[in-house]
Design an enzyme around this catalytic site. Structure first.
Site, PDB file in Angstrom:
ATOM      1  N   HIS A 189       0.766  -1.205  -0.075  1.00 32.63           N
ATOM      2  CA  HIS A 189      -0.009   0.067  -0.016  1.00 32.63           C
ATOM      3  C   HIS A 189       0.745   1.080  -0.097  1.00 32.63           C
ATOM      4  O   HIS A 189       0.296   2.373  -0.027  1.00 32.63           O
ATOM      5  CB  HIS A 189      -0.769  -0.101   1.164  1.00 32.63           C
ATOM      6  CG  HIS A 189      -1.805  -1.004   1.315  1.00 32.63           C
ATOM      7  ND1 HIS A 189      -2.802  -1.376   2.282  1.00 32.63           N
ATOM      8  CD2 HIS A 189      -2.599  -2.170   0.129  1.00 32.63           C
ATOM      9  CE1 HIS A 189      -3.502  -2.358   2.153  1.00 32.63           C
ATOM     10  NE2 HIS A 189      -3.492  -2.683   0.806  1.00 32.63           N
ATOM     11  N   GLU A 209       0.340  -2.182   7.675  1.00 29.91           N
ATOM     12  CA  GLU A 209      -0.417  -1.527   8.304  1.00 29.91           C
ATOM     13  C   GLU A 209      -0.021  -1.403  10.016  1.00 29.91           C
ATOM     14  O   GLU A 209       0.030  -2.421  10.473  1.00 29.91           O
ATOM     15  CB  GLU A 209      -2.282  -2.107   8.141  1.00 29.91           C
ATOM     16  CG  GLU A 209      -2.531  -2.076   6.825  1.00 29.91           C
ATOM     17  CD  GLU A 209      -3.998  -2.726   6.761  1.00 29.91           C
ATOM     18  OE1 GLU A 209      -4.596  -2.854   7.690  1.00 29.91           O
ATOM     19  OE2 GLU A 209      -4.114  -3.306   5.503  1.00 29.91           O
ATOM     20  N   GLU A 240      -4.149   3.885   2.156  1.00 32.97           N
ATOM     21  CA  GLU A 240      -5.166   3.864   3.291  1.00 32.97           C
ATOM     22  C   GLU A 240      -5.276   5.337   3.836  1.00 32.97           C
ATOM     23  O   GLU A 240      -5.939   5.712   4.969  1.00 32.97           O
ATOM     24  CB  GLU A 240      -5.311   2.782   3.951  1.00 32.97           C
ATOM     25  CG  GLU A 240      -5.521   1.535   3.217  1.00 32.97           C
ATOM     26  CD  GLU A 240      -5.606   0.107   3.865  1.00 32.97           C
ATOM     27  OE1 GLU A 240      -5.513   0.257   5.286  1.00 32.97           O
ATOM     28  OE2 GLU A 240      -6.261  -0.601   3.126  1.00 32.97           O
ATOM     29  N   ASP A 286      -1.268  -5.362  10.686  1.00 33.14           N
ATOM     30  CA  ASP A 286      -1.635  -6.373   9.791  1.00 33.14           C
ATOM     31  C   ASP A 286      -0.292  -6.229   8.966  1.00 33.14           C
ATOM     32  O   ASP A 286      -0.136  -5.516   7.830  1.00 33.14           O
ATOM     33  CB  ASP A 286      -2.668  -5.769   8.645  1.00 33.14           C
ATOM     34  CG  ASP A 286      -2.801  -6.777   7.512  1.00 33.14           C
ATOM     35  OD1 ASP A 286      -2.109  -7.780   7.606  1.00 33.14           O
ATOM     36  OD2 ASP A 286      -3.646  -6.525   6.783  1.00 33.14           O
ATOM     37  N   LYS A 326     -14.520  -8.933   4.788  1.00 36.56           N
ATOM     38  CA  LYS A 326     -14.868  -8.252   3.694  1.00 36.56           C
ATOM     39  C   LYS A 326     -15.753  -8.595   2.836  1.00 36.56           C
ATOM     40  O   LYS A 326     -15.459  -9.672   2.092  1.00 36.56           O
ATOM     41  CB  LYS A 326     -13.214  -7.931   3.005  1.00 36.56           C
ATOM     42  CG  LYS A 326     -12.146  -7.699   3.818  1.00 36.56           C
ATOM     43  CD  LYS A 326     -10.892  -7.849   3.113  1.00 36.56           C
ATOM     44  CE  LYS A 326      -9.654  -7.023   3.744  1.00 36.56           C
ATOM     45  NZ  LYS A 326      -8.338  -7.467   2.947  1.00 36.56           N
ATOM     46  N   HIS A 340     -12.650  -2.371   5.527  1.00 32.91           N
ATOM     47  CA  HIS A 340     -12.532  -1.786   4.136  1.00 32.91           C
ATOM     48  C   HIS A 340     -11.493  -2.551   3.167  1.00 32.91           C
ATOM     49  O   HIS A 340     -11.029  -3.566   3.337  1.00 32.91           O
ATOM     50  CB  HIS A 340     -12.144  -0.451   4.252  1.00 32.91           C
ATOM     51  CG  HIS A 340     -10.997  -0.200   4.631  1.00 32.91           C
ATOM     52  ND1 HIS A 340      -9.997   1.114   4.502  1.00 32.91           N
ATOM     53  CD2 HIS A 340      -9.847  -1.018   5.374  1.00 32.91           C
ATOM     54  CE1 HIS A 340      -8.878   0.607   4.862  1.00 32.91           C
ATOM     55  NE2 HIS A 340      -8.624  -0.494   5.654  1.00 32.91           N
TER      56      HIS A 340
END
Ligand code: 2PG
Ligand code: MG
Length: 423
Positions: free
Chosen positions: A159, A168, A209, A247, A341, A369
């Site tokens: 990401h 994350e 994000e 994460d 999800k 999300h």
């Protein structure tokens, strides 16, 4: 209480998601003229067993177009669903699964199917005179609860463009007492972190994000920033206070055969378990998602043996919101929680079944999300209505992320007295 649903003028169109790639929005009209809409998000770090999105693979949008999925809504799904009554969402979702016929939605596209299923859930709620979260609570037999938001404020992995392998780094105001207070804490810590990152690195980009993506490669450096930002904002870091959730999304740094590379160091399963134990020792971490790769059961079992009970272990790519995989994983002893999800499994009914399965087994659920998101706050209602107690929707910034957090505070405002917190 389950009023039938009749849809008219069901259509779909291409919209852009938060990464600027196409995704699908479905629209339909109810008999009383009400317009329904739903939009589907898209992941970047997807599990191998997820329901399959239909992408055009032609010259438009680097092959990511969804024209075929849109056409499928007009040519296959609309004739099937419109013009007559549906008694409940389960039968409508079953009809979608049958029309697709593949088991993984690869013909109609999980992106088309989940958008229509979300829209239909909204329709059933409207027909019953309920808001979406209330209808979900009735449909799932759960007690409503406002979830602890998990704000992803530092991004890495798939990401972000930095060298952090972990995807994350989230903060979770578990003791906030109310959604409004949790959102305030999240935003204040985010701004304290912004100042810290600016001081230390001059500037830093953002990840998908909305979290910062500073030029660090050591997960401990990122965790130090987080603890400092929580403290700078005037809150106490702690597993029962303002906690941290990770994460790592270990699929992306799995070298194969149970070997992993973090910050230039190669670790075997035992090495990675020890690495996580060290982090648990030194930082207030309450939740660890995808600590091992989806195809490394030995790693999951080793981690559960060493850290189970001390930290919530969440399966995301491992379970892909699939009730059968959640059950099998629980029986094998992989983890005590599942990430949820809707577009991983394809319909809202199957999503509710995944949550019910997990809860019946005594597992926790975190509603989530995707890294590519839209305006649609469906998951906020899903989290409240299923009483999951936990939701992650990225940073407390950027429209597509705050759409969910702002919906949670709206629900709280409309329903004073709803309990807040992890179950
Ligand atoms: C995850 C998700 C959402 P993606 O791994 O949990 O944060 O990422 O949507 O890219 O799969
Ligand atoms: Mg994940």
């Amino acid at each position: 209480m389950n009023a039938p649903l009749r849809l008219a003028d069901l259509t779909a169109r291409t919209i852009l998601d938060s990464r600027g790639y196409p995704t699908l929005e479905a629209r339909a009209r109810l008999a009383d003229g009400t317009m329904l809409r739903a939009a589907v998000p898209a992941g970047a770090s997807t599990g191998a067993h997820e329901a399959v999105e239909l992408r055009d693979h032609d010259e438009a949008y680097s092959g990511r177009g969804v024209r075929a999925a849109v056409a499928g809504v007009h040519e296959r799904i609309a004739p099937l669903l419109t013009g007559h009554d549906w008694p409940d969402l389960a039968s409508l979702d079953r009809a979608l699964a049958q029309a697709d016929g593949t088991g993984d939605y690869s013909r109609l596209g999980a992106n088309a199917v989940v958008a229509v299923s979300m829209l239909a859930a909204r329709g059933f709620a409207h027909a019953a005179g309920l808001s979406l979260h209330e209808w979900i609570a009735r449909a799932s037999g759960a007690r409503e609860r406002l979830p602890v938001p998990h704000f992803n404020v530092l991004n890495g992995g798939a990401h972000a463009a930095n060298d952090l392998e972990f995807q994350e780094f989230m903060i979770a105001p578990v003791a906030a007492g109310s959604e409004e207070n949790a959102v305030r804490i999240g935003a204040e810590v985010y701004h304290a972190l912004a100042a810290l990152v600016r001081r230390r690195f001059g500037s830093a980009g953002l990840g998908d994000e909305g979290g910062f993506a500073p030029p660090v490669s050591d997960p401990r450096a990122a965790l130090d920033l987080l603890v400092e930002a929580i403290t700078d904002a005037g809150y106490p870091p702690g597993v029962g206070q303002v906690a941290i959730a990770l994460d790592p999304a270990a699929n992306s740094f799995h070298l194969g055969d149970g070997r992993y590379r973090i910050n230039g160091i190669e670790l075997d399963r035992t090495g990675l378990v020890d690495y996580y134990l060290g982090l648990l020792e030194d930082y207030p971490i309450r939740s660890l998602e995808d600590g091992f790769a989806e195809d490394d059961p030995g790693g999951w079992i080793a981690l559960a043996g060493a850290a189970g009970g001390r930290v919530q272990l969440v399966g995301d790519d491992l379970y892909v919101t699939d009730p059968a995989r959640i059950r099998a994983g629980f029986e094998a002893g992989y983890s005590d929680a599942a990430l949820i999800k809707p577009n991983q499994i394809g319909t809202v009914s199957q999503t509710l079944e995944a949550i019910r399965t997990a809860h019946e087994l005594g597992m926790a659920c975190m509603i989530s999300h995707r890294s590519g998101e839209t305006w649609d706050p469906f998951i906020a209602d899903l989290a409240v209505g299923t009483g999951a107690g936990q939701l992650k929707s990225g940073a407390p910034a950027r429209g597509e992320r705050v759409a969910k957090y702002n919906r949670l505070t709206e629900i709280e405002l409309d329903h004073p007295g709803l309990p807040y917190g992890v179950q």
